[in-house]
Design an enzyme around this catalytic site. Structure first.
Site, PDB file in Angstrom:
ATOM      1  N   PRO A  87     -26.358  32.532 -46.464  1.00 18.07           N
ATOM      2  CA  PRO A  87     -27.402  32.628 -47.328  1.00 18.07           C
ATOM      3  C   PRO A  87     -27.141  32.893 -48.680  1.00 18.07           C
ATOM      4  CG  PRO A  87     -27.955  33.685 -45.026  1.00 18.07           C
ATOM      5  CD  PRO A  87     -26.345  33.538 -45.081  1.00 18.07           C
ATOM      6  N   GLU A 114     -23.696  39.906 -38.464  1.00 23.84           N
ATOM      7  CA  GLU A 114     -24.189  40.150 -39.932  1.00 23.84           C
ATOM      8  C   GLU A 114     -23.514  39.375 -40.781  1.00 23.84           C
ATOM      9  OE1 GLU A 114     -26.819  41.794 -38.161  1.00 23.84           O
ATOM     10  OE2 GLU A 114     -27.238  41.893 -40.153  1.00 23.84           O
ATOM     11  N   ARG A 152     -22.924  10.652 -42.679  1.00 25.60           N
ATOM     12  CA  ARG A 152     -23.341   9.035 -42.952  1.00 25.60           C
ATOM     13  C   ARG A 152     -23.129   8.845 -44.290  1.00 25.60           C
ATOM     14  NH1 ARG A 152     -27.847   9.851 -45.836  1.00 25.60           N
ATOM     15  NH2 ARG A 152     -28.962   8.162 -44.598  1.00 25.60           N
ATOM     16  N   ASP A 167     -30.720   6.251 -50.206  1.00 23.26           N
ATOM     17  CA  ASP A 167     -31.448   7.407 -49.783  1.00 23.26           C
ATOM     18  C   ASP A 167     -32.344   8.024 -51.125  1.00 23.26           C
ATOM     19  OD1 ASP A 167     -28.659   9.156 -47.987  1.00 23.26           O
ATOM     20  OD2 ASP A 167     -30.231   7.726 -47.529  1.00 23.26           O
TER      21      ASP A 167
HETATM   22  C1  4FV Z   1     -26.983  30.290 -43.092  1.00 33.32           C
HETATM   23  C2  4FV Z   1     -27.920  29.846 -43.975  1.00 33.32           C
HETATM   24  C3  4FV Z   1     -27.291  31.626 -42.461  1.00 33.32           C
HETATM   25  C4  4FV Z   1     -26.455  34.655 -41.744  1.00 33.32           C
HETATM   26  C5  4FV Z   1     -25.787  35.717 -40.566  1.00 33.32           C
HETATM   27  C6  4FV Z   1     -25.411  33.676 -39.917  1.00 33.32           C
HETATM   28  C7  4FV Z   1     -26.416  33.448 -40.958  1.00 33.32           C
HETATM   29  C8  4FV Z   1     -25.174  34.951 -39.515  1.00 33.32           C
HETATM   30  N1  4FV Z   1     -25.618  29.697 -43.120  1.00 33.32           N
HETATM   31  N2  4FV Z   1     -27.152  28.669 -44.447  1.00 33.32           N
HETATM   32  N3  4FV Z   1     -29.312  30.270 -44.130  1.00 33.32           N
HETATM   33  N4  4FV Z   1     -26.169  32.282 -41.781  1.00 33.32           N
HETATM   34  O1  4FV Z   1     -28.539  32.061 -42.174  1.00 33.32           O
HETATM   35  O2  4FV Z   1     -26.064  28.711 -44.067  1.00 33.32           O
HETATM   36  O3  4FV Z   1     -23.876  35.603 -39.360  1.00 33.32           O
END
Ligand code: 4FV
Length: 245
Positions: A87, A114, A152, A167
Site C-alpha cells: 500500500p 504486517e 494482455r 483499451d
Molecule cells: C497491497 C496493496 C496490500 C499489506 C500487508 C500485504 C498487504 C500485507 N499490496 N497493493 N493494497 N498488501 O494491501 O499492493 O503484507
C-alpha cells in the site's frame, strides 16, 4: 518476458497458469512465470519466515534472512527490477503496466503479515507498487493483477492486437458501453447508431460516450488528458446539453 514471484503461497498462481490471457501468454511462450517460496530458504527446523516486530505492536514481520536468500536465488535467473507490492507503493495504472510489459524480465515480492523487514525494501527492492488504498492479507492478489495486466499487453497474446490499443485507459478515457445480441433484450434496444454500419459515425458515438462517462465519473482523467479538437468539440456539446437540462 520472464516473471519471477516471491511468495509464501505459490499455489495461488496456478489460477493464472490455467486460465485466461495469462495461460495464453504462458502457453505461447510470450511469458514465463516461476514462483520462489522464502520458506525454502529457511535454515531452522521450523522453516520460520516471520517474527515479532521490534518495538512491539500487533502482527508479525517477514524476516530478512530467508527473504534475502530467496531474492539472491531469483537474482541469479532474473536481472530485472524487483517490485514489492504494498500500500506504500506508487499507484498502479495502465502506464505502469505498459512500462513493465516493455521489460524483458522483472520479479514480484509478495508480502504477508504486517509486511517485510524494511532493510529488505531499502537494500533489494527497486520499485514499490500499490493496487489501491486498502489492506489485503498478502501481496499475491496484487501481483496477479500486475501479471494479468502485463500479459494482455504482450505481443500475440490478445486476439486481434488491436484490442489492447483500443483499451479505454490506454487512451486515458473510460470505456464506451458495449452491446451484443439480441438487438432487443427485455424491451431494451441496442442504440440505432451501432446497427447502421457507418463506422465513422459509430466511432464518434463511442468517443462521445467515453467522454461523457469520463466527464461524469472521472473528471480527474480529463484534467490529465491532452484533448483532440474532436474531443474538445464533443465535450463542448456535452456541456451545452447538460446546461440545457
Ligand atoms: C497491497 C496493496 C496490500 C499489506 C500487508 C500485504 C498487504 C500485507 N499490496 N497493493 N493494497 N498488501 O494491501 O499492493 O503484507
Amino acid at each position: 518476458m520472464r516473471i519471477d514471484v516471491i511468495t509464501l503461497f505459490p499455489g495461488m498462481f496456478d489460477g493464472l497458469r490455467e486460465n485466461g490471457v495469462s495461460r495464453v501468454a504462458l502457453e505461447r511462450g510470450a511469458a514465463e512465470l516461476s514462483c520462489y517460496n522464502p520458506r525454502d530458504f529457511t535454515q531452522d527446523n521450523y522453516r520460520t519466515v516471520d517474527d515479532r516486530p521490534y518495538g512491539g505492536g500487533p502482527g508479525m514481520v517477514m524476516m530478512p534472512e530467508p527473504l534475502g536468500r530467496c531474492i539472491d536465488a531469483v537474482s541469479e535467473v532474473n536481472q530485472g527490477p524487483l517490485i514489492y507490492l504494498s500500500p506504500q507503493g506508487e499507484r498502479l495504472d495502465q502506464d505502469i503496466l505498459g512500462e513493465l510489459a516493455a521489460l524483458p524480465q522483472f520479479s514480484l515480492l509478495c508480502g504477508r503479515y504486517e509486511g517485510v523487514d524494511e532493510r529488505i525494501v531499502a537494500s533489494r527492492v527497486d520499485r514499490e507498487i500499490s493496487i489501491g488504498d486498502y489492506v489485503l492479507s498478502g501481496g499475491e492478489l496484487a501481483a496477479m493483477v500486475v501479471i494479468d495486466g502485463v500479459c494482455r499487453l504482450l505481443p500475440d497474446v490478445l486476439g486481434n492486437a488491436e484490442s489492447a490499443q483500443q483499451d479505454s485507459f490506454s487512451a486515458g478515457l473510460l470505456d464506451c458501453p458495449h452491446y451484443t445480441r439480441p438487438e432487443n433484450y427485455r424491451g431494451m434496444r441496442v442504440p440505432e447508431v451501432l446497427l447502421g454500419g457507418n463506422h465513422a459515425e459509430i466511432a464518434r458515438w463511442r468517443l462521445r460516450q467515453s467522454l461523457a462517462r469520463t466527464k461524469e465519473r472521472r473528471p480527474d482523467l480529463l484534467q490529465r488528458r491532452v484533448l483532440s479538437d474532436d474531443e474538445k468539440e464533443l465535450l463542448t456539446a456535452l456541456d451545452l446539453e447538460q446546461n440545457d437540462e
